[in-house]
Design an enzyme around this catalytic site. Structure first.
Site, mmCIF file in Angstrom:
data_model
loop_
_atom_site.group_PDB
_atom_site.id
_atom_site.type_symbol
_atom_site.label_atom_id
_atom_site.label_comp_id
_atom_site.label_asym_id
_atom_site.label_seq_id
_atom_site.Cartn_x
_atom_site.Cartn_y
_atom_site.Cartn_z
ATOM 1 N N ASP A 38 1.834 2.868 3.439
ATOM 2 C CA ASP A 38 0.837 3.838 3.447
ATOM 3 C C ASP A 38 1.853 5.321 2.894
ATOM 4 O O ASP A 38 1.160 6.263 3.924
ATOM 5 C CB ASP A 38 -0.672 3.815 4.066
ATOM 6 C CG ASP A 38 -1.506 4.647 3.620
ATOM 7 O OD1 ASP A 38 -1.772 5.177 2.783
ATOM 8 O OD2 ASP A 38 -2.342 5.592 4.688
ATOM 9 N N HIS A 54 -4.222 -0.740 5.941
ATOM 10 C CA HIS A 54 -3.922 0.158 6.866
ATOM 11 C C HIS A 54 -5.300 -0.093 7.732
ATOM 12 O O HIS A 54 -5.388 0.935 8.703
ATOM 13 C CB HIS A 54 -4.041 1.773 6.411
ATOM 14 C CG HIS A 54 -5.378 2.730 5.392
ATOM 15 N ND1 HIS A 54 -6.291 2.641 5.590
ATOM 16 C CD2 HIS A 54 -4.449 2.962 4.407
ATOM 17 C CE1 HIS A 54 -6.854 2.612 5.369
ATOM 18 N NE2 HIS A 54 -6.225 3.221 3.409
ATOM 19 N N LYS A 83 -9.087 -0.473 -5.258
ATOM 20 C CA LYS A 83 -9.213 -0.259 -4.608
ATOM 21 C C LYS A 83 -10.516 1.030 -3.911
ATOM 22 O O LYS A 83 -10.427 2.005 -5.081
ATOM 23 C CB LYS A 83 -8.471 0.979 -3.834
ATOM 24 C CG LYS A 83 -8.157 2.064 -3.142
ATOM 25 C CD LYS A 83 -7.672 1.732 -1.888
ATOM 26 C CE LYS A 83 -8.137 2.116 -0.226
ATOM 27 N NZ LYS A 83 -6.577 2.955 -0.066
ATOM 28 N N HIS A 101 -10.331 0.925 1.655
ATOM 29 C CA HIS A 101 -10.336 2.270 2.702
ATOM 30 C C HIS A 101 -11.641 1.585 3.229
ATOM 31 O O HIS A 101 -12.143 2.640 3.169
ATOM 32 C CB HIS A 101 -10.001 3.731 2.144
ATOM 33 C CG HIS A 101 -9.823 4.810 3.488
ATOM 34 N ND1 HIS A 101 -8.974 5.081 3.166
ATOM 35 C CD2 HIS A 101 -10.499 4.493 4.382
ATOM 36 C CE1 HIS A 101 -8.688 6.435 3.979
ATOM 37 N NE2 HIS A 101 -9.674 6.331 5.298
ATOM 38 N N HIS A 117 0.916 -0.888 0.250
ATOM 39 C CA HIS A 117 0.170 0.333 -0.045
ATOM 40 C C HIS A 117 1.024 1.589 -0.013
ATOM 41 O O HIS A 117 1.501 1.483 1.034
ATOM 42 C CB HIS A 117 -0.189 0.586 1.160
ATOM 43 C CG HIS A 117 -2.470 1.181 1.418
ATOM 44 N ND1 HIS A 117 -3.646 0.983 1.529
ATOM 45 C CD2 HIS A 117 -1.610 2.105 1.015
ATOM 46 C CE1 HIS A 117 -3.643 2.186 1.442
ATOM 47 N NE2 HIS A 117 -2.513 2.991 1.030
ATOM 48 N N HIS A 125 1.886 5.257 -1.825
ATOM 49 C CA HIS A 125 1.368 6.938 -2.411
ATOM 50 C C HIS A 125 2.305 7.176 -2.963
ATOM 51 O O HIS A 125 3.167 7.109 -2.267
ATOM 52 C CB HIS A 125 0.984 7.596 -2.239
ATOM 53 C CG HIS A 125 -0.676 6.946 -0.969
ATOM 54 N ND1 HIS A 125 -1.982 7.607 -1.239
ATOM 55 C CD2 HIS A 125 -1.121 6.556 -0.380
ATOM 56 C CE1 HIS A 125 -3.195 6.466 -1.249
ATOM 57 N NE2 HIS A 125 -2.171 6.285 0.367
HETATM 58 C C1 NCD Z 1 -3.379 9.273 1.991
HETATM 59 C C2 NCD Z 1 -2.483 10.016 1.015
HETATM 60 O O1 NCD Z 1 -1.987 11.533 1.006
HETATM 61 O O2 NCD Z 1 -3.512 10.173 -0.523
HETATM 62 N N1 NCD Z 1 -3.061 9.747 2.888
HETATM 63 C C3 NCD Z 1 -3.455 8.755 4.020
HETATM 64 O O3 NCD Z 1 -3.706 10.132 5.193
HETATM 65 N N2 NCD Z 1 -3.403 7.586 4.172
HETATM 66 C C4 NCD Z 1 -4.829 8.792 1.637
HETATM 67 C C5 NCD Z 1 -5.306 7.023 2.246
HETATM 68 O O4 NCD Z 1 -5.219 5.832 2.439
HETATM 69 O O5 NCD Z 1 -6.101 7.392 2.548
HETATM 70 ZN ZN ZN Z 2 -3.714 5.447 1.165
#
Ligand code: NCD
Ligand code: ZN
Length: 344
Positions: free
Chosen positions: A248, A175, A100, A137, A14, A16
């Site tokens: 995450d 998460h 997702k 999520h 997971h 970004h």
């Molecule tokens: C994530 C993001 O910034 O893209 N933010 C977070 O607080 N985890 C999005 C997500 O996974 O919820």
């Molecule tokens: Zn995330």
């Protein structure tokens, strides 16, 4: 005392990466540590089709340093309008590994998410039949619901409902932050798993407010009480194959975190394995880290384990307070603190 720990090359299930110059700044951190990462599709606009995921994957690959054996795994953003044909294309794809599910409004860039569970029943039916993984999520989105209760209420409502109506759907509760979510996953069949972040293993909600407000501890789902952190640590180190690594890591520019309305997301990929090693070491469970980081996730997704190994050494070090992020900077979760493990 154990001073080194050796792992199979791990996966981050997971993550970004964002896009453009910002992405180019952060991809090397992940590529250095991990063999693969499941890249979240919450771009603007979101990655909703296999064709868009193919383009995004190409852009990511151009940011991977030469001679780094890193391969991005893609996920599509589920919307009210996702078609059963797109689900079939995912099932046929060799690089898209999941959908997702963001409840609309739950988190960063979730505006295009699902507005009601009933709207996605036809596509969940096809995902279940074709063995496509649904990453979830898990938070309710009613703005009047206390932010600390949103995950537990989602588990009790939507998650129980999905599990009842789609009993063999492969799903990953992303998460997880509560004992309720961990208990739900333990009690479910082998088709249900969860990822756990380093921040939810290391910190609790008091960390956000220690000596002042600390925006770099703010992510969604938000950090919970110490009892939940302890339950997660116990679960992550239990040896159960249902729980695996997903950082995450969610980079946001410093000025959008340190703001009057700061963005949600913790950046951890500069020291992901080191953070997990600190967490596992805190309960004497370093021997459980290899399976959590390099085996259970791959097995759940039906992927071979990565070739190669990595070694961490017990060594105190302090990561930089900032890293460059396109034309801006990011402040990592670790700002102002030292770590006890270092990747060799
Ligand atoms: C994530 C993001 O910034 O893209 N933010 C977070 O607080 N985890 C999005 C997500 O996974 O919820
Ligand atoms: Zn995330």
């Amino acid at each position: 005392m154990q001073d080194t720990v050796t792992l199979g090359r791990p996966d981050d299930f997971h993550l970004h990466f964002r896009d453009g110059a910002a992405m180019a700044s952060v991809v090397p951190f992940t590529a250095r540590q991990f063999g693969r990462a499941l890249v979240m599709p919450n771009l603007k606009p979101p990655v909703t089709t296999v064709a868009m995921a193919a383009d995004y994957r190409d852009r990511i690959l151009r940011s991977v340093p030469l001679d780094t054996p890193f391969s991005p795994l893609m996920a599509l953003y589920l919307t009210d309008g996702t078609t059963v044909e797109e689900v079939a294309r995912v099932a046929d794809s060799d690089f898209v590994h999941a959908f997702k599910y963001y409840p609309a409004g739950a988190t960063t860039n979730s505006e295009s998410g699902v507005t009601s569970l009933s709207k996605i029943y036809p596509v969940l039916e096809v995902m279940q039949r074709l063995g496509v993984v649904l990453c979830i999520h898990g938070e309710v989105t009613d703005p009047t619901t206390d932010v600390f209760d949103r995950e537990a209420l989602f588990v009790e409502g939507s998650l129980q409902q999905i599990a009842r109506d789609f009993p063999v759907l492969k799903m990953v509760v992303e998460h997880i932050t509560t004992k309720e979510a961990a208990d739900f996953v333990v009690a479910s069949g082998a088709n249900v798993a969860a990822t756990i972040t380093p921040q939810h293993l290391l910190y609790n909600r008091t960390s956000i407010f220690t000596g002042g407000i600390r925006p770099h501890f703010y992510c969604l789902p938000i950090l919970k009480r110490e009892t939940h952190r302890q339950a997660l640590l116990k679960t992550a180190t239990s040896g159960s194959a249902k729980f695996f690594l997903g950082t995450d890591s969610a980079p946001h520019a410093k000025n959008s975190k340190e703001a009057c309305c700061g963005a949600a997301g913790c950046f951890t990929s500069h020291a992901a394995l080191e953070l997990y090693a600190d967490a596992f070491d805190s309960v004497g469970a370093l021997d459980k880290l290899d399976d959590f980081a390099s085996r259970f996730g791959a097995e759940f997704y039906g992927l071979p384990r990565n070739a190669g190994r990595l070694t961490l050494k017990r060594e105190s070090w302090t990561p930089p307070d900032e890293y460059s992020f396109g034309g801006e900077t990011i402040v990592p979760l670790t700002v102002g603190r030292s770590l006890s493990w270092k990747l060799l």
